[in-house]
Design a protein around this motif. Structure first.
Motif, mmCIF file in Angstrom:
data_model
loop_
_atom_site.group_PDB
_atom_site.id
_atom_site.type_symbol
_atom_site.label_atom_id
_atom_site.label_comp_id
_atom_site.label_asym_id
_atom_site.label_seq_id
_atom_site.Cartn_x
_atom_site.Cartn_y
_atom_site.Cartn_z
ATOM 1 N N ALA A 1 52.288 3.870 7.812
ATOM 2 C CA ALA A 1 53.632 3.827 7.568
ATOM 3 C C ALA A 1 53.838 2.125 5.975
ATOM 4 C CB ALA A 1 55.039 2.846 8.714
ATOM 5 N N GLY A 2 52.404 1.186 6.360
ATOM 6 C CA GLY A 2 53.223 0.261 5.892
ATOM 7 C C GLY A 2 52.407 0.647 3.829
ATOM 8 N N ARG A 3 51.818 2.205 4.156
ATOM 9 C CA ARG A 3 51.742 2.544 2.648
ATOM 10 C C ARG A 3 52.592 3.554 2.071
ATOM 11 N NH1 ARG A 3 46.854 3.668 0.422
ATOM 12 N NH2 ARG A 3 46.676 5.651 0.590
ATOM 13 N N MET B 1 64.133 8.466 13.836
ATOM 14 C CA MET B 1 62.177 8.800 14.234
ATOM 15 C C MET B 1 61.929 7.894 12.021
ATOM 16 S SD MET B 1 61.396 13.139 13.814
ATOM 17 C CE MET B 1 63.202 13.933 13.746
ATOM 18 N N LEU B 2 62.613 7.577 11.644
ATOM 19 C CA LEU B 2 62.523 6.616 10.381
ATOM 20 C C LEU B 2 62.012 4.526 11.017
ATOM 21 C CD1 LEU B 2 64.468 7.829 7.417
ATOM 22 C CD2 LEU B 2 62.090 7.684 7.705
ATOM 23 N N ASP B 3 63.086 5.028 11.770
ATOM 24 C CA ASP B 3 62.920 3.868 12.552
ATOM 25 C C ASP B 3 62.111 3.410 13.880
ATOM 26 O OD1 ASP B 3 64.293 1.224 13.667
ATOM 27 O OD2 ASP B 3 65.615 2.545 15.364
ATOM 28 N N GLU B 4 61.725 4.931 14.222
ATOM 29 C CA GLU B 4 60.816 4.320 15.646
ATOM 30 C C GLU B 4 59.080 4.209 15.015
ATOM 31 O OE1 GLU B 4 62.813 7.005 19.078
ATOM 32 O OE2 GLU B 4 60.501 8.081 17.969
ATOM 33 N N THR B 5 59.519 4.426 13.685
ATOM 34 C CA THR B 5 58.300 4.453 13.205
ATOM 35 C C THR B 5 57.833 3.772 11.965
ATOM 36 O OG1 THR B 5 58.865 5.842 11.388
ATOM 37 C CG2 THR B 5 57.819 7.329 12.987
ATOM 38 N N GLY B 6 58.763 2.903 12.224
ATOM 39 C CA GLY B 6 58.591 1.907 11.332
ATOM 40 C C GLY B 6 58.812 2.077 9.790
ATOM 41 N N LEU B 7 59.242 2.886 9.516
ATOM 42 C CA LEU B 7 59.321 3.849 7.625
ATOM 43 C C LEU B 7 60.930 2.631 7.208
ATOM 44 C CD1 LEU B 7 58.414 6.651 7.716
ATOM 45 C CD2 LEU B 7 57.368 5.164 5.976
ATOM 46 N N LEU B 8 61.580 2.901 8.472
ATOM 47 C CA LEU B 8 63.204 2.417 7.919
ATOM 48 C C LEU B 8 63.289 1.096 7.765
ATOM 49 C CD1 LEU B 8 65.740 3.655 7.323
ATOM 50 C CD2 LEU B 8 66.271 2.627 9.983
ATOM 51 N N GLN B 9 62.468 -0.078 7.966
ATOM 52 C CA GLN B 9 62.308 -1.456 8.551
ATOM 53 C C GLN B 9 61.478 -1.397 6.481
ATOM 54 O OE1 GLN B 9 63.117 -4.165 10.278
ATOM 55 N NE2 GLN B 9 62.440 -4.874 8.274
ATOM 56 N N LEU B 10 60.911 -0.645 5.972
ATOM 57 C CA LEU B 10 60.415 -0.670 4.948
ATOM 58 C C LEU B 10 61.020 -0.580 3.927
ATOM 59 C CD1 LEU B 10 56.568 0.063 6.014
ATOM 60 C CD2 LEU B 10 56.778 -2.261 5.394
ATOM 61 N N ILE B 11 61.538 0.676 3.717
ATOM 62 C CA ILE B 11 62.273 0.855 2.957
ATOM 63 C C ILE B 11 63.617 0.767 2.829
ATOM 64 C CG2 ILE B 11 60.978 3.390 3.050
ATOM 65 C CD1 ILE B 11 63.191 5.415 3.718
ATOM 66 N N LEU C 1 69.886 -2.064 6.273
ATOM 67 C CA LEU C 1 70.333 -1.108 7.533
ATOM 68 C C LEU C 1 70.203 -1.239 8.944
ATOM 69 C CD1 LEU C 1 72.589 1.724 7.367
ATOM 70 C CD2 LEU C 1 70.399 3.057 7.595
ATOM 71 N N LEU C 2 68.797 -2.154 9.602
ATOM 72 C CA LEU C 2 69.045 -2.234 10.545
ATOM 73 C C LEU C 2 69.417 -3.636 10.846
ATOM 74 C CD1 LEU C 2 64.315 -1.279 10.573
ATOM 75 C CD2 LEU C 2 67.153 -0.790 12.151
ATOM 76 N N ASP C 3 69.298 -4.291 9.420
ATOM 77 C CA ASP C 3 70.512 -5.215 10.451
ATOM 78 C C ASP C 3 71.803 -5.209 11.174
ATOM 79 O OD1 ASP C 3 68.961 -7.366 8.705
ATOM 80 O OD2 ASP C 3 70.083 -6.877 7.226
ATOM 81 N N LEU C 4 72.333 -3.530 10.912
ATOM 82 C CA LEU C 4 73.087 -3.094 11.437
ATOM 83 C C LEU C 4 73.395 -2.867 13.416
ATOM 84 C CD1 LEU C 4 74.753 -0.563 9.616
ATOM 85 C CD2 LEU C 4 76.220 -3.042 10.515
#
Ligand code: CTP
Length: 489
Positions: free
Chosen positions: A213-215, A243-253, A257-260
């Protein structure tokens, strides 16, 4: 079992038919002719093949792979079309493009690619068709239809993409760590295809997304958001977001939204998890509207809840004025995500700002003046606002839901009724500042604005009708209170 096999065979035959109908297309005929004359292997590959086999309308975007020079081949094909289109080519990449009527055709010489770790730009070497196919993102995108006359329409599928299409699986032809590290945008694409097509991502591939995900950081935000928008436009976008959340992509992009996410409990009272609520609202809106920006409004409608959250002892959780703060947050989010900073953004700001208004109306007895105000503020966007508000009802309490929906019906009826009567959508108050100044012969001042405001309020409140004469009279009365008399009296 026999029925299943017959079903599969029928499906396969039908799919072949879907492609056979394209074989008569002038572009494919030109490719077949050029391949014969140049004695080259040429095929159509990628998304066109996938969509054909899925029975989806194949889009006007065709990728041709040729074992040889893609640029020379593009020229040969263009020369066989009438009128011959211009060939645009990119020497460094060995690719070329023609636009023929409304179809875009890209040509690529089959190649082995390897990517540098600091960039998405590949180093390219000539290769076989299979080399080219295995360097593609997913097995379902790595299939080709042969366009040589001797093998016309034959499916070339070395990585069992057809089986994955049937099983509804996203899988990479190579080790997924290599595929994703070659081009990290593919992690977004995997989730986008899974969400769009309602497929699952094969376990190893899914784990590789989480590992790599970091890439995503080396990919431009514009490309990432193009994929995000496609996820948002799928029929059940929450699947993609989970899926974006589970894989860690959402946190990066899109970390805001995750603050919710999360539920806090004080004195035994918890609030709802606003992340999952937001996803439910997004799904609900997607059932009723295909407006991308309304879907973005759903995604952002509660974005300021974390920043406005308060626990009032004895009473419970409040998110006071989250609609105001949320609407103010939209432009920063749009800037960070490289979304357009134009009227689309303004629409989202407006939806976030007004998203509670119809709910408040539906809770109270619906007064004419409140409906009039809503029409005045929402203008032409009032129908979208109603869709957002209805989508916002995610309560599990069926009685509550039923009450809300019934009240919304009343609000809708009133909107039509008052719209017919008062024509307040996109309404401009009948008395302008200029008219006030010329009538009383006064220069621009605060008083002019105040008189205008009083007239607007009176019409919205219903204390005078939405008519010029009544508004003009009110202007005269208000002027009189301030010692103003019309010029010439
Ligand atoms: N491709 C790839 N890696 C990428 C982008 C594309 O391997 N990051 C390959 C895939 O074989 C893909 C083809 O290039 O099918 C064409 O790419 P594109 O036109 O971007 O996507 P499509 O698969 O055609 O699908 P869509 O139009 O829905 O994006």
């Amino acid at each position: 079992m026999l029925t299943f096999i017959i079903f599969l065979l029928l499906a396969l035959i039908q799919n072949m038919e879907t492609f056979i109908k394209y074989l008569d297309d002038p572009i494919f005929r030109a490719v077949t002719k050029a391949a014969g004359e140049m004695n080259l292997m040429a095929c159509v590959v990628g998304g066109f093949v996938r969509d054909c086999l899925l029975g989806r309308d194949a889009k006007n975007d065709i990728d041709i792979a040729v074992v040889g020079s893609g640029i020379d081949f593009a020229h040969a094909v263009a020369a066989r079309l009438s009128p011959p289109p211009e060939v645009k080519f990119f020497k460094n990449f060995g690719t070329a493009m023609i636009q023929y009527k409304d179809v875009k055709v890209e040509f690529v010489g089959a190649r082995k690619e390897s990517y540098r770790c600091d960039s998405r730009k590949p180093l390219v070497e000539d290769g076989s068709l299979e080399d080219d196919q295995k360097r593609r993102d997913f097995t379902i995108n790595a299939m080709a239809f042969d366009l040589r006359m001797s093998e016309l329409g034959e499916l070339i599928d070395p990585f069992n993409g057809m089986q994955d299409l049937r099983d509804k699986v996203i899988r990479t032809p190579l080790n997924p760590d290599i595929t994703f590290s070659d081009d990290p945008l593919r992690m977004m694409r995997a989730i986008r295809f899974a969400s769009q097509l309602d497929f699952i991502i094969e376990d190893g591939c899914y784990a590789a997304i989480a590992r790599n995900a970091g890439r995503i950081g080396i990919v431009s935000m514009e490309r990432v958001v193009d994929e995000l928008n496609l996820i948002i436009m799928s029929s059940k976008p929450s699947r993609g977001f989970r899926m974006l959340d589970e894989t860690g992509l959402l946190q990066l992009i899109f970390p805001v939204l995750l603050d919710l996410k999360g539920v806090e409990t004080i004195e035994g009272k918890g609030h709802k998890d606003n992340f999952y609520h937001t996803l439910a609202v997004l799904d609900n809106v997607s059932n009723t509207s295909s407006n991308l920006w309304l879907r973005w409004s759903a995604l952002l409608h509660d974005i300021a809840k974390p920043a406005t959250k308060k626990f009032i002892p004895g009473s419970g959780w409040t998110f006071h004025a989250h609609e105001f703060k949320g609407s103010k947050m939209v432009s920063k989010i749009f800037r960070e995500l490289k979304l357009p900073l134009n009227e689309k953004m303004k629409f989202v700001e407006k939806m976030v700002l007004l998203h509670l208004r119809p709910i408040v109306l539906a809770e109270d007895t619906v007064s004419d003046s409140a409906v009039r105000r809503l029409l005045f503020e929402a203008g032409d966007d009032v129908d979208d606002l109603m869709l957002l508000c209805e989508a916002d009802i995610t309560s599990k309490n069926q009685i509550k839901v039923k009450n809300f929906l019934e009240n919304f019906e009343i609000v809708r009826r009133k909107l039509v009724e008052i719209e017919e009567k008062d024509r307040l959508r996109n309404w401009q108050p009948p008395i302008t500042g200029d008219l006030i100044m010329t009538t009383f012969g006064i220069p621009p001042s605060r008083l002019v604005g105040e008189i205008k405001e009083i007239i607007t309020e009176a019409i919205l409140e219903g204390s005078i009708p939405n008519e010029f004469d009544a508004a003009f009279q009110l202007m005269l009365d208000e002027g009189k209170k301030h010692g103003l008399v019309p010029v010439g009296t």
